[in-house]
Design a protein around this motif. Structure first.
Motif, PDB file in Angstrom:
ATOM      1  N   TYR A 232     -30.610  17.127  24.230  1.00 30.49           N
ATOM      2  CA  TYR A 232     -30.264  18.508  23.870  1.00 30.49           C
ATOM      3  C   TYR A 232     -28.791  18.620  23.485  1.00 30.49           C
ATOM      4  CZ  TYR A 232     -34.448  19.264  26.753  1.00 30.49           C
ATOM      5  OH  TYR A 232     -35.692  19.191  27.313  1.00 30.49           O
ATOM      6  N   ALA A 233     -27.977  17.750  24.101  1.00 32.56           N
ATOM      7  CA  ALA A 233     -26.539  17.752  23.796  1.00 32.56           C
ATOM      8  C   ALA A 233     -26.235  16.485  23.009  1.00 32.56           C
ATOM      9  CB  ALA A 233     -25.727  17.775  25.088  1.00 32.56           C
ATOM     10  N   PRO A 234     -25.546  16.600  21.887  1.00 35.11           N
ATOM     11  CA  PRO A 234     -25.266  15.424  21.068  1.00 35.11           C
ATOM     12  C   PRO A 234     -24.288  14.477  21.763  1.00 35.11           C
ATOM     13  CG  PRO A 234     -24.071  17.307  20.204  1.00 35.11           C
ATOM     14  CD  PRO A 234     -24.941  17.827  21.323  1.00 35.11           C
ATOM     15  N   ALA A 235     -24.492  13.161  21.516  1.00 38.26           N
ATOM     16  CA  ALA A 235     -23.591  12.164  22.085  1.00 38.26           C
ATOM     17  C   ALA A 235     -22.301  12.085  21.284  1.00 38.26           C
ATOM     18  CB  ALA A 235     -24.273  10.803  22.108  1.00 38.26           C
ATOM     19  N   LYS A 236     -22.329  12.649  20.093  1.00 36.57           N
ATOM     20  CA  LYS A 236     -21.154  12.651  19.217  1.00 36.57           C
ATOM     21  C   LYS A 236     -21.175  13.914  18.398  1.00 36.57           C
ATOM     22  CE  LYS A 236     -18.393   9.311  19.491  1.00 36.57           C
ATOM     23  NZ  LYS A 236     -17.027   9.594  19.739  1.00 36.57           N
ATOM     24  N   THR A 237     -20.028  14.526  18.202  1.00 37.80           N
ATOM     25  CA  THR A 237     -19.973  15.689  17.330  1.00 37.80           C
ATOM     26  C   THR A 237     -18.897  15.463  16.280  1.00 37.80           C
ATOM     27  OG1 THR A 237     -18.520  16.651  18.985  1.00 37.80           O
ATOM     28  CG2 THR A 237     -20.781  17.450  18.935  1.00 37.80           C
ATOM     29  N   PRO A 238     -19.103  16.020  15.062  1.00 42.67           N
ATOM     30  CA  PRO A 238     -18.079  15.835  14.027  1.00 42.67           C
ATOM     31  C   PRO A 238     -16.751  16.447  14.449  1.00 42.67           C
ATOM     32  CG  PRO A 238     -19.819  17.345  13.288  1.00 42.67           C
ATOM     33  CD  PRO A 238     -20.286  16.729  14.554  1.00 42.67           C
ATOM     34  N   PHE A 239     -16.780  17.643  14.992  1.00 42.85           N
ATOM     35  CA  PHE A 239     -15.548  18.223  15.523  1.00 42.85           C
ATOM     36  C   PHE A 239     -15.324  17.663  16.924  1.00 42.85           C
ATOM     37  CE2 PHE A 239     -17.028  21.349  12.466  1.00 42.85           C
ATOM     38  CZ  PHE A 239     -15.863  21.739  11.830  1.00 42.85           C
ATOM     39  N   GLY A 240     -14.124  17.740  17.407  1.00 42.96           N
ATOM     40  CA  GLY A 240     -13.848  17.342  18.776  1.00 42.96           C
ATOM     41  C   GLY A 240     -14.669  18.203  19.720  1.00 42.96           C
ATOM     42  N   SER A 241     -14.956  17.701  20.929  1.00 42.91           N
ATOM     43  CA  SER A 241     -15.910  18.428  21.758  1.00 42.91           C
ATOM     44  C   SER A 241     -15.341  19.725  22.324  1.00 42.91           C
ATOM     45  CB  SER A 241     -16.445  17.536  22.877  1.00 42.91           C
ATOM     46  OG  SER A 241     -15.392  16.935  23.558  1.00 42.91           O
ATOM     47  N   SER A 242     -14.023  19.915  22.286  1.00 45.25           N
ATOM     48  CA  SER A 242     -13.500  21.200  22.748  1.00 45.25           C
ATOM     49  C   SER A 242     -13.253  22.148  21.577  1.00 45.25           C
ATOM     50  CB  SER A 242     -12.198  20.985  23.532  1.00 45.25           C
ATOM     51  OG  SER A 242     -11.182  20.485  22.699  1.00 45.25           O
ATOM     52  N   ASP A 243     -13.522  21.676  20.353  1.00 44.21           N
ATOM     53  CA  ASP A 243     -13.280  22.477  19.156  1.00 44.21           C
ATOM     54  C   ASP A 243     -14.496  23.372  18.894  1.00 44.21           C
ATOM     55  OD1 ASP A 243     -12.919  23.428  16.557  1.00 44.21           O
ATOM     56  OD2 ASP A 243     -11.868  21.618  15.921  1.00 44.21           O
ATOM     57  N   ILE A 244     -14.275  24.662  18.788  1.00 40.96           N
ATOM     58  CA  ILE A 244     -15.369  25.618  18.626  1.00 40.96           C
ATOM     59  C   ILE A 244     -15.990  25.517  17.224  1.00 40.96           C
ATOM     60  CG2 ILE A 244     -14.044  27.610  17.799  1.00 40.96           C
ATOM     61  CD1 ILE A 244     -16.744  27.701  20.534  1.00 40.96           C
ATOM     62  N   GLY A 245     -15.411  24.691  16.374  1.00 42.75           N
ATOM     63  CA  GLY A 245     -15.980  24.456  15.047  1.00 42.75           C
ATOM     64  C   GLY A 245     -17.437  24.020  15.095  1.00 42.75           C
ATOM     65  N   ASN A 246     -17.825  23.309  16.140  1.00 49.70           N
ATOM     66  CA  ASN A 246     -19.224  22.904  16.279  1.00 49.70           C
ATOM     67  C   ASN A 246     -20.151  24.112  16.236  1.00 49.70           C
ATOM     68  OD1 ASN A 246     -18.920  19.992  16.795  1.00 49.70           O
ATOM     69  ND2 ASN A 246     -17.819  20.686  18.611  1.00 49.70           N
ATOM     70  N   LEU A 247     -19.763  25.159  16.946  1.00 47.62           N
ATOM     71  CA  LEU A 247     -20.567  26.375  16.981  1.00 47.62           C
ATOM     72  C   LEU A 247     -20.291  27.214  15.733  1.00 47.62           C
ATOM     73  CD1 LEU A 247     -22.464  27.971  18.974  1.00 47.62           C
ATOM     74  CD2 LEU A 247     -20.441  29.221  19.663  1.00 47.62           C
ATOM     75  N   GLY A 248     -19.028  27.245  15.336  1.00 51.69           N
ATOM     76  CA  GLY A 248     -18.609  28.091  14.224  1.00 51.69           C
ATOM     77  C   GLY A 248     -19.245  27.706  12.900  1.00 51.69           C
ATOM     78  N   THR A 249     -19.563  26.413  12.727  1.00 52.14           N
ATOM     79  CA  THR A 249     -20.168  25.989  11.473  1.00 52.14           C
ATOM     80  C   THR A 249     -21.680  25.803  11.608  1.00 52.14           C
ATOM     81  OG1 THR A 249     -19.654  23.696  11.993  1.00 52.14           O
ATOM     82  CG2 THR A 249     -18.081  24.853  10.613  1.00 52.14           C
ATOM     83  N   GLY A 250     -22.236  26.284  12.712  1.00 49.28           N
ATOM     84  CA  GLY A 250     -23.687  26.286  12.845  1.00 49.28           C
ATOM     85  C   GLY A 250     -24.294  24.933  13.175  1.00 49.28           C
ATOM     86  N   LYS A 251     -23.501  24.002  13.742  1.00 49.97           N
ATOM     87  CA  LYS A 251     -24.039  22.686  14.090  1.00 49.97           C
ATOM     88  C   LYS A 251     -24.704  22.695  15.457  1.00 49.97           C
ATOM     89  CE  LYS A 251     -21.770  20.323  10.722  1.00 49.97           C
ATOM     90  NZ  LYS A 251     -22.676  20.083   9.622  1.00 49.97           N
ATOM     91  N   THR A 252     -24.419  23.741  16.212  1.00 50.22           N
ATOM     92  CA  THR A 252     -25.020  23.834  17.539  1.00 50.22           C
ATOM     93  C   THR A 252     -25.311  25.299  17.856  1.00 50.22           C
ATOM     94  OG1 THR A 252     -24.754  23.327  19.885  1.00 50.22           O
ATOM     95  CG2 THR A 252     -22.770  23.947  18.696  1.00 50.22           C
ATOM     96  N   ALA A 253     -26.242  25.520  18.780  1.00 49.45           N
ATOM     97  CA  ALA A 253     -26.602  26.893  19.114  1.00 49.45           C
ATOM     98  C   ALA A 253     -25.766  27.428  20.260  1.00 49.45           C
ATOM     99  CB  ALA A 253     -28.080  26.977  19.479  1.00 49.45           C
ATOM    100  N   MET A 254     -25.309  26.511  21.135  1.00 47.08           N
ATOM    101  CA  MET A 254     -24.479  26.927  22.266  1.00 47.08           C
ATOM    102  C   MET A 254     -23.365  25.900  22.449  1.00 47.08           C
ATOM    103  SD  MET A 254     -27.352  28.064  25.089  1.00 47.08           S
ATOM    104  CE  MET A 254     -28.304  26.564  25.106  1.00 47.08           C
ATOM    105  N   GLN A 255     -22.291  26.326  23.037  1.00 42.93           N
ATOM    106  CA  GLN A 255     -21.210  25.389  23.327  1.00 42.93           C
ATOM    107  C   GLN A 255     -20.414  25.902  24.513  1.00 42.93           C
ATOM    108  OE1 GLN A 255     -18.636  24.491  19.987  1.00 42.93           O
ATOM    109  NE2 GLN A 255     -17.395  23.058  21.176  1.00 42.93           N
ATOM    110  N   VAL A 256     -20.113  24.995  25.440  1.00 40.59           N
ATOM    111  CA  VAL A 256     -19.229  25.368  26.538  1.00 40.59           C
ATOM    112  C   VAL A 256     -17.811  25.117  26.064  1.00 40.59           C
ATOM    113  CG1 VAL A 256     -18.509  24.865  28.893  1.00 40.59           C
ATOM    114  CG2 VAL A 256     -20.937  24.827  28.302  1.00 40.59           C
ATOM    115  N   SER A 257     -17.017  26.173  26.048  1.00 33.92           N
ATOM    116  CA  SER A 257     -15.656  26.029  25.563  1.00 33.92           C
ATOM    117  C   SER A 257     -14.777  27.060  26.250  1.00 33.92           C
ATOM    118  CB  SER A 257     -15.625  26.183  24.038  1.00 33.92           C
ATOM    119  OG  SER A 257     -14.388  25.766  23.536  1.00 33.92           O
TER     120      SER A 257
END
Lengths: 422, 269, 294
Positions: free
Chosen positions: A244-269
């Motif tokens: 459910y959680a990716p082992a790697k993300t294009p943005f750094g894992s504390s960068d909200i870009g993951n959520l902001g660009t629609g790559k994930t539905a939820m993010q702890v930040s």
């Protein structure tokens, strides 16, 4: 031969230029017109760096005894190489930013000066007790807290609505939601992946919710071999083991870009994500909720943030401490500007929060203020060995398909060894 | 080999070459994208922008390019001469302790930089070179890589050339500088590219040894663009990285001209 | 006659040391002295922030039963065993291909191969992280096209190491190919013409003429690449930080971790002394095995 001639001519020309340039040395220790020079090293960039530079300029203009010289270095290498190398050579800056993850190392080494004598009258009482306690060792205040960054669950409102998922409030709900939201293109939730202080930082509240902790209250005994730790490890690891959680993300894992660009539905930040959400990702409808709570547990979040310290071995401890106090312990407008305009965080002083009440109730900030602020625990300062062991245990449940119960015993022993050594 | 057989081989080589630069394509195209599209595969041509470059030009990178040019050029030129001399001595001259000197020099390649970084800093500082161009340049000149490659090159070098030079009454040094070194271009060109690139991309040492913002080299400036704690502006970073790499691309294209033929053999005739 | 011979020998030796002098001095001051100092540090307990405490060989004793360290050394060997032969063969192969192309095509190919070398490792590693992305990286999209499931690459304990090796080869291939190519160009055309008469062309000519004449270059590439493979750091640091679950934590990364994250400089120095000895022995063996049998 022509090739060679031009080669030699070039070399000679450059040597001449060099001779000219190398004579213009600059040294931070030099006195400037009878003024004391205080060096200040920092890891911030962009707007945050500009604010601190302006602050230094303002201070230099406000009095004529001390000149603060600011030097900025990038975040990655500042703490790991730049600062240790400088201190190893007795060239540490008089004033420096220190990350919570490194606080204990520097505290144990006696590098940070006691700031107690330098608080202006009544200023210390204005600071939140928890914030001051976190940086106090043997009754010495070793660094000045000036910001608290809280952690929450950000989510994409549209994705949750489309999947018919309610905002998760419990661990089970979070897991069910992550499962439902995971698709080929979008991950259910982004959690930190790499082994570093940030990974532990985000994990701690899930442990605290159940009343657990890594070490005992008196700091002498390891509590790692406990059901709470096992449960928190298993819960955390399941998101990775089930994909459910990716082992790697294009943005750094504390960068909200993951959520902001629609790559994930939820993010702890953390609170730092709000300014990016409002400026860069305003087209996404993003919501915020407190971290889901374990069954029968208590709502908890963690508060981090850099601190300012004075070099105990520096020549100008008093001048350095005075500058720190002037910047963040006197006029509330200075810390307020930092925590509201420059970035979003909670100041460590009650008067500053009151002064900024309006801002702390704006948009997503209100969720932090109303629903999370009262549940915060400052990030614990463990020594590097303990941080390492906790990180290793998390990595094992995340990526080696291990269960919490498999890893806690060995880790518990290592933590105890590290504590006994102190 | 006939020309006919070369055509499939040429196509194969070019296709492999294109695969090699495919990742660079993403660097280039990414630097023109809007921040929110940076990790999208599709290229939306109406969404491309020069803003990233405009922003990159406002960072200290442009200013730092001059410093890097200076440092890399001086290190490369001086290192090439010193390394060629040593490599030649190790390959062609007889002297007591040769094996030991060679082994000792090669062994200096084997220490991880992270460990000698602090003592190296102390040495350099005590020589009064901290916060100056000298501190950025001098310690970087000496490494056994070039010495080793020159040695291997000179071991294959035709003896006839030096013998002819001695016949004309040249000393060993004279023969080396006037005959051998000018004919060493085939190895000097790759090493020029190697040294220049290594120094252009050097980061940790310039970061440690220098506190003076005026002496920033490109990689330190670039790290400053990358290094926010929780957020990386990827489009800006890619644009800045491309600007940083451009001088290297130009150098490679210039150097291609000199790589054309083997010089040593034509020298005999 | 004998005396003149001696004189000549003396001049030759003096010239040799004259030629070696700048590097002998420079390497002593800027590499050897720091090396000796690092050895001295390895006999101390030092956290960089407080004065050193002399503890003799305790760090070495601690190392002997440090499981994490020996695992890291094992990973370094794994890296080397895959990386060195792959890079060696690929650069030799593409050098041979380039060498038999027309000048113009060769120039284009060589330039294309060399371009990755120009980009700072931090950036190229970051680009590859994007290519390797498990959700929508281009490599997985391609695999989907040919009917293979998406792979985790850098996020998988079994694939991360090989994924990194690919990147490091990608960076260094063009440069090593160029060095091979430079020495291939030194082989006189007559050699091949003579071989042609004997009926040796293509692979046979390569096997019997080209490769033996590349001995000195091959030794260089082999030794230097091996040493380099023991020191690969930047790319791993950017792409995985040694993870997932320490699966890419090689020796140098562990040393860096001990030195600057845990601030155990004395211990880190002891580790690097041992790593140094390992590389030294390995290089010595390589040089011995490849030495000319005169």
């Amino acid at each position: 031969m022509k090739f060679w001639k031009s080669f030699v001519v070039m070399a000679m020309a450059l040597t001449l230029i060099l001779g000219g340039c190398s004579s213009s040395k600059s040294n931070g220790e030099a006195k400037d017109g009878g003024k004391v020079t205080v060096t200040f090293w920092d890891n911030h960039i962009d707007a945050e760096q500009k604010y601190l530079k302006d602050l230094v300029n303002e201070y230099n203009k406000s009095q004529d005894k001390v000149k603060v010289v600011y030097k900025g270095f990038n975040a990655n290498d500042y703490m790991t190489t730049k600062l240790p190398v400088a201190f190893a050579n007795n060239e540490g800056p008089d004033v420096f930013m220190i990350s919570p993850g490194d606080f204990t190392k520097y505290a144990n080494a006696g590098i940070m000066a006691d700031l107690n004598p330098y608080f202006p009258d009544g200023a210390k009482a204005d600071f939140q007790e928890a914030a001051i306690n976190a940086v106090t060792i043997d009754n010495k205040v070793l660094a000045l807290p000036f910001e608290s960054e809280l952690v929450g669950l950000y989510y994409n409102k549209k994705m949750l609505a489309d999947a018919g998922v309610e905002v998760p409030k419990t661990w089970d709900e979070l897991q069910a939601a992550a499962k439902k939201l995971t698709t080929d293109k979008v991950s259910g939730i982004v959690l930190p992946q790499e082994k570093d202080a940030y990974l532990n930082f985000i994990w701690y509240p899930f442990l605290w919710q159940q009343g657990g902790n890594v070490i005992s209250e008196d700091g002498k005994k390891s509590n790692f071999n406990s059901p709470e730790v096992v449960k928190a490890l298993d819960f955390w690891g399941s998101f990775f083991q089930k994909g459910y959680a990716p082992a790697k993300t294009p943005f750094g894992s504390s960068d909200i870009g993951n959520l902001g660009t629609g790559k994930t539905a939820m993010q702890v930040s953390g609170t730092w994500a709000i300014s990016a959400i409002e400026s860069k990702y305003s087209n996404m409808d993003i919501g915020l909720a407190p971290l889901p709570v374990s069954e029968g547990g208590q709502a908890k979040t963690v508060a981090g943030g850099w601190k300012l310290a004075a070099n105990a071995h520096g020549k100008h401890v008093k001048e350095a401490s005075d500058f720190i106090m002037w910047a963040f312990a006197e006029d509330p407008s200075r810390p307020l500007k930092w925590a509201t305009e420059v970035k979003f965080a909670y100041p460590a002083r009650n008067s500053v929060i009151e002064a900024g009440e309006e801002i702390y109730n704006k948009g997503l900030r209100k969720v932090f203020t109303d629903e999370m602020y009262d549940t915060l625990t400052p990030e614990p300062f463990y020594g590097p060995e303990i941080v390492d062991v906790v990180g290793d245990s998390l990595q094992k449940v995340m990526f080696s398909k291990a269960k919490g119960s498999d890893v806690v015993k060995e880790a518990d022993q290592k933590i105890q060894d590290a504590l006994d050594k102190q | 080999m006939g020309t006919k057989r070369k055509i499939p081989l040429s196509i194969f080589a070019i296709i492999c070459g294109i695969f090699m630069i495919l990742p660079i394509y993403f660097l280039v195209i990414g630097s023109f994208k809007m921040p929110n599209d940076v990790f999208e595969l599709e290229v939306n041509f109406s969404h491309l922008t020069f803003d990233n470059f405009r922003a990159a030009f406002e960072t200290p990178i442009i200013r730092s390019i001059w410093n890097s040019l200076l440092v890399s050029t001086v290190v490369t030129v001086v290192a090439l001469i010193f390394h060629a001399m040593s490599g030649y001595a190790l390959a062609r001259l007889e002297f007591p302790g040769k094996t030991f000197v060679f082994g000792w020099m090669i062994s200096t390649l084997m220490v991880p930089f992270t460990v000698i970084m602090i003592p190296l800093y102390m040495v350099t500082k005590n020589l009064g070179m901290a916060n100056s161009y000298l501190g950025l340049i001098i310690p970087m000149i000496f490494n056994a890589y070039g010495i080793f490659l020159f040695r291997q090159f000179y071991r294959d070098f035709p003896k006839e050339l030096e013998e002819a030079a001695y016949m004309e009454g040249l000393s060993i040094a004279g023969a080396f500088f006037r005959i051998v070194l000018p004919l060493s271009k085939p190895i000097i060109i790759p090493l020029t590219i190697g040294f220049f690139t290594a120094n252009w991309n050097n980061y940790l040492w310039p970061l440690i040894i220098n506190q003076n913002e005026k002496l920033w080299v490109v990689q330190v400036a670039l790290a400053n663009v990358i290094g926010a704690e929780h957020e990386t502006q990827w489009t800006l970073v890619l644009a800045a990285a491309l600007v940083c790499a451009l001088p290297m691309f130009i150098l490679f294209f210039i150097m291609q001209k000199y790589l054309v033929e083997g010089v040593k053999m034509t020298g005999i005739k | 006659m004998k005396r003149r011979g001696n004189r000549k020998k003396r001049i030759e030796a003096l010239t040799a040391y004259g030629f070696l002098l700048p590097n002998l001095v420079g390497l002593t001051v800027f590499v050897f002295v720091p090396m000796v100092y690092a050895f001295y540090v390895s006999l101390n307990d030092w956290n960089l922030l407080t004065p050193k405490v002399f503890i003799g060989f305790d760090n070495y004793i601690q190392m002997s039963h440090d499981k994490d360290w020996w695992q890291a050394v094992g990973r370094t060997f794994k890296f080397t065993i895959i990386y060195v032969p792959s890079l060696f063969c690929l650069s030799l192969f593409f050098a041979a291909v380039c060498n038999s192309l027309s000048q113009r095509v060769e120039n284009v190919t060589r330039t294309l191969f060399l371009l990755p070398f120009a980009i700072t490792s931090v950036i190229s590693a970051a680009i590859w992280m994007f290519l390797y992305d498990p959700k929508d990286g281009i490599i997985n999209q391609f695999l989907n096209l040919v009917g293979i499931d998406a792979q985790q690459f850098l996020g998988s304990t079994s694939q991360a190491m090989i994924s990194i090796i690919v990147v490091v080869i990608w960076i260094n291939l063009g440069y090593n190919m160029m060095i091979f190519l430079a020495s291939m160009k030194e082989i006189p055309g007559e050699f091949y013409e003579a071989a042609k008469i004997d009926g040796a062309t293509g692979w046979k000519a390569f096997q019997h003429i080209t490769f033996p004449l590349l001995r000195e270059t091959s030794v260089f590439i082999l030794v230097v690449t091996t040493i380099g493979s023991f020191q690969v750091f930047d790319q791993i640091m950017v792409m995985t930080k040694g993870g997932p679950a320490n699966s890419t934590q090689v020796g140098v990364l562990y040393i860096y971790h001990q030195a600057f994250e845990v601030l155990n400089m004395g211990y880190a120095s002891a580790l690097s002394v041992v790593l140094f000895l390992i590389i030294f022995i390995l290089s010595l063996v390589q040089l011995r095995l490849t030495a000319k049998k005169d």
